[in-house]
Write an enzyme that holds these catalytic residues in place. Structure first.
Site, short mmCIF file in Angstrom:
data_model
loop_
_atom_site.label_atom_id
_atom_site.label_comp_id
_atom_site.label_asym_id
_atom_site.label_seq_id
_atom_site.Cartn_x
_atom_site.Cartn_y
_atom_site.Cartn_z
N GLY A 123 2.89 13.81 56.09
CA GLY A 123 3.29 15.19 55.96
C GLY A 123 2.13 16.07 55.56
O GLY A 123 2.06 17.24 55.94
N GLY A 156 -1.30 20.30 66.52
CA GLY A 156 -1.89 21.18 65.52
C GLY A 156 -2.74 20.42 64.51
O GLY A 156 -3.82 20.87 64.13
N ASN A 185 2.72 19.84 71.98
CA ASN A 185 3.84 20.75 72.25
C ASN A 185 3.42 22.23 72.23
O ASN A 185 4.26 23.12 72.26
CB ASN A 185 5.01 20.48 71.31
CG ASN A 185 4.71 20.78 69.86
OD1 ASN A 185 3.83 21.59 69.53
ND2 ASN A 185 5.45 20.15 68.95
N LYS A 247 7.81 22.36 72.45
CA LYS A 247 8.48 22.48 71.15
C LYS A 247 9.89 23.03 71.36
O LYS A 247 10.08 24.00 72.12
CB LYS A 247 7.66 23.39 70.24
CG LYS A 247 7.94 23.21 68.76
CD LYS A 247 6.83 23.84 67.94
CE LYS A 247 6.98 23.51 66.46
NZ LYS A 247 5.82 24.00 65.69
N HIS A 261 9.21 27.29 63.93
CA HIS A 261 8.69 26.15 63.18
C HIS A 261 9.31 26.09 61.79
O HIS A 261 9.34 27.08 61.06
CB HIS A 261 7.17 26.23 63.05
CG HIS A 261 6.57 25.05 62.34
ND1 HIS A 261 6.17 23.92 63.00
CD2 HIS A 261 6.34 24.81 61.02
CE1 HIS A 261 5.70 23.04 62.13
NE2 HIS A 261 5.79 23.57 60.91
N ARG A 321 -22.53 -1.02 38.11
CA ARG A 321 -22.38 -1.03 39.57
C ARG A 321 -22.83 -2.37 40.14
O ARG A 321 -22.28 -2.84 41.15
CB ARG A 321 -23.16 0.13 40.20
CG ARG A 321 -24.66 0.09 39.97
CD ARG A 321 -25.37 1.24 40.66
NE ARG A 321 -26.79 1.27 40.33
CZ ARG A 321 -27.75 1.50 41.22
NH1 ARG A 321 -27.45 1.72 42.49
NH2 ARG A 321 -29.01 1.52 40.84
N GLU A 369 -15.51 9.73 54.26
CA GLU A 369 -14.76 9.26 53.10
C GLU A 369 -13.25 9.42 53.23
O GLU A 369 -12.49 8.62 52.70
CB GLU A 369 -15.25 9.98 51.83
CG GLU A 369 -16.62 9.55 51.36
CD GLU A 369 -17.76 10.26 52.09
OE1 GLU A 369 -18.92 9.86 51.90
OE2 GLU A 369 -17.48 11.23 52.83
N PHE A 395 -18.17 11.55 45.87
CA PHE A 395 -17.74 11.68 47.26
C PHE A 395 -16.26 11.37 47.43
O PHE A 395 -15.67 11.71 48.46
CB PHE A 395 -18.58 10.79 48.17
CG PHE A 395 -20.05 11.10 48.14
CD1 PHE A 395 -20.50 12.38 47.89
CD2 PHE A 395 -21.00 10.10 48.37
CE1 PHE A 395 -21.86 12.68 47.85
CE2 PHE A 395 -22.35 10.39 48.34
CZ PHE A 395 -22.80 11.68 48.07
N GLN A 431 -24.94 14.83 43.54
CA GLN A 431 -24.63 13.40 43.55
C GLN A 431 -23.93 12.94 42.27
O GLN A 431 -23.59 11.76 42.14
CB GLN A 431 -25.93 12.58 43.70
CG GLN A 431 -26.86 13.06 44.79
CD GLN A 431 -26.24 12.94 46.17
OE1 GLN A 431 -25.98 11.85 46.65
NE2 GLN A 431 -26.00 14.08 46.81
#
Length: 625
Positions: A123, A156, A185, A247, A261, A321, A369, A395, A431
């Site tokens: 959605g 769309g 459509n 549509k 719509h 890390r 990403e 990011f 960053q």
């Protein structure tokens, strides 16, 4: 591959009848709820009929069976027609459709996995194809099964960049088990879609991305049957079906017109249903039964433990890390369904450690990403993998909507964000993740880990693998000292008191780089005869409010938080909120106030007052008060 056999006229008529039933159900449901998107449903009716009652293989009573073909409704506002398809298939009664959008019913305005036939919430447009890519990748390369993945996309939403990130990914990995159907459509919400019915431009774009592409009349069930069959014969390429539709198809005075719509048909509904009903030849059972999968896909082990405990010496300098990559390999040795995904930062996040150990379980998603997170959500569906996503924490903000939708999707995805805060140094503010804790604290299903040394980092990764919901692990660039014993136990929501001398006058809460700054401050203050207690929260969400409250009360009600993060939504606000119900406690916060700049780590910690020097000054000021 089997040759195409044209369905006989009876089958084709039945498919047309089902398409019109789906239209009627969609109109009735949205009329009953006085809201919804019936015109968006009407354009997709023949597509849904052919997919659910001719092409797809699935077990109706076991909609999430691992062997089933998958269907993702990326244009989630057309939910009523998806619900109608499952009702017509026999999963539940068609009468239930009239409860659309009611508070006490799970047939919501847009699909969510509260329903047992929905894999992910859709959605928020543009996300379904990435999820479908994750499912298809798992099917082709991990499950090695013949199930196929179908994704219905609105024209769309094809303006969303994430759609084209996914188109690129599917082509690169030759996902020939994936079919993307564009419901062209022509009309958007407030204007026509940018290409309207320019099918040739759509075709050129899809082919330019390396897809096997068909342009088809989306209201011609025979053409759709042949197109979906032909897609099964293609190898080495995903298939894009560009379906030209209208549509509001079948509704006089509404079809192909703007202004409808997201609106029920109101007083036009009765006449529209009468006209659509007149096109249905068989008023009884349609007699169409979905094909079932030809093979079974076994369940997998969803528990992942480190194959051996952490192995460090206290005082060793190891970046968290780096420990992330080490821990992943230890998980992977115990469970082959642990997978790693990255966005071309693997040599910085250290997911490359996992790639070197298990190259076939690593998925490079490149610098995209939104798709990276979407693919991971798809890979996690139906408990097929235990995915770990890594990139620079800053990011992940680009994929925040995917993360938000992941929570609604009840996904179990682990996200490791490295290079947090100003401590990364010279690379500069673009960053530096300084909003990430706030981002993930706001996600209702999220657990937020912030390990401060290599031992706790390994345990955070292990816990994340076995924790439901979205897990975020915040890792740091600088190498910091190992402070915990290798056998130290860690639990979600349990803090560690790492320094607790007698007569401590202030509780200092720090994590990551600032925990080490706090320990340095504790040592220097002790030399001056001032003792402080230092607490490592380990998880910022959930926060160990009990330990914090006890420590605060035992140190005169004085609490100082220090964090490599902006003040809004970070550790300080979390601690203040946790302690707000206790009287006699004062919380002072040190955080990164303002947009930072390039510089050395120590210089930046001093500049933004989160270094051990700033902690010493703040402690002395608090004691004076």
């Amino acid at each position: 591959m089997a040759e195409y056999h044209r369905p006989d006229s009876k089958k084709l008529q039945s498919l047309n009848d089902v398409a019109n039933r789906l239209r009627i159900h969609s109109i009735n449901a949205t009329t009953a709820s006085k809201s919804g998107h019936p015109t968006s449903c009407c354009s997709a009716a023949e597509i849904m009929s052919v997919l659910f009652f001719h092409q797809m293989k699935y077990k109706v009573k076991e909609p999430r069976d691992a062997a089933n073909d998958r269907f993702i409704l990326s244009k989630g506002h057309a939910a009523p027609i998806l619900y109608a398809a499952w009702a017509e298939a026999g999963l539940f009664s068609v009468e239930e459709l009239l409860n659309l959008r009611k508070l006490n019913n799970d047939l919501e305005g847009h699909p969510t996995p509260r329903l047992n036939f929905i894999d992910v919430a859709t959605g928020s447009l543009g996300q379904g194809l990435s999820v479908s890519c994750g499912m298809a990748y798992v099917g082709k390369y991990f499950d090695k099964s013949d199930y196929r993945v179908y994704c219905l996309i609105g024209d769309g939403e094809s303006a969303e960049g994430s759609v084209w990130e996914a188109m690129n990914f599917a082509s690169v990995y030759k996902l020939d088990n994936l079919v993307a159907i564009f419901d062209v459509n022509r009309l958007g919400q407030s204007d026509p879609a940018c290409l309207e019915h320019d099918m040739e431009t759509y075709r050129k774009r899809a082919e330019a991305f390396g897809w096997n592409t068909y342009v088809v009349d989306g209201h011609d069930v025979e053409a759709l049957c042949k197109t979906f069959h032909d897609a099964t014969t293609v190898t080495g390429k995903p298939t894009c079906v560009l379906a030209k539709t209208f549509k509001g198809k079948g509704v006089p005075g509404v079809e192909d017109l703007m202004g409808w719509h997201g609106k029920p048909l109101g007083d036009k509904a009765e006449e529209a249903i009468k006209i659509i009903q007149s096109k249905i030849e068989s008023t009884g059972s349609h007699g169409l039964c979905p094909s079932v999968p030809s093979t079974e896909v076994p369940a997998i082990n969803m528990t992942a433990k480190l194959c051996e405990p952490p192995s460090y010496n206290k005082g060793d300098k190891v970046a968290t890390r780096v420990a992330y990559g080490t821990a992943l390999v230890k998980l992977g040795k115990n469970n082959e369904h642990v997978i790693a995904l990255d966005g071309d930062t693997k040599n910085s996040t250290f997911s490359e450690t996992y790639k070197k150990a298990f190259p076939n379980r690593y998925v490079e998603c490149y610098i995209a990403e939104q798709n990276l997170v979407g693919v991971a959500i798809g890979a996690a569906c139906r408990n097929r993998t235990i995915p770990f996503v890594s990139t620079f924490a800053c990011f992940l903000s680009r994929a925040y909507d995917q993360i938000r939708m992941g929570a609604i999707s009840q996904t179990n995805v682990n996200l490791c964000g490295s290079h947090c805060g100003i401590s990364i140094g010279e690379d500069g503010p673009s960053q530096m993740a300084l909003e990430d804790i706030a981002m993930f604290r706001a996600i209702p299903t999220a657990t937020v880990f912030y390990p401060s040394d290599a031992v706790s980092a390994e345990r955070a990764i292990e816990l994340a693998a076995n924790t439901k919901g979205i897990c975020f692990i915040r890792t740091s660039r600088p190498a910091t000292a190992v402070i915990y014993n290798n056998d130290e136990p860690f639990l979600v929501g349990k803090a560690k008191v790492v320094c607790s001398p007698d007569n401590a006058q202030v509780t200092v809460v720090g994590a990551g780089i600032t925990l080490h700054e706090a320990l340095t401050a504790a040592e220097k203050l002790a030399a001056e005869g001032i003792n402080i207690r230092v607490v490592d929260p380990f998880t910022i969400k959930p926060l160990d409010a009990e330990t914090l409250a006890t420590s605060a009360k035992e140190t005169g009600g004085r609490v100082l938080t220090v964090e490599d993060h902006y003040p809004e939504g970070g550790i300080g606000e979390a601690v203040a909120g946790a302690l707000s119900g206790h009287s006699g406690i004062t919380v002072r916060r040190l955080a990164v106030n303002g947009v930072p700049r390039s510089g050395k780590c120590a210089e930046l910690l001093d500049m933004f007052n989160i270094s051990h020097k700033a902690i010493i000054n703040a402690v002395k000021e608090m004691i004076k008060c």
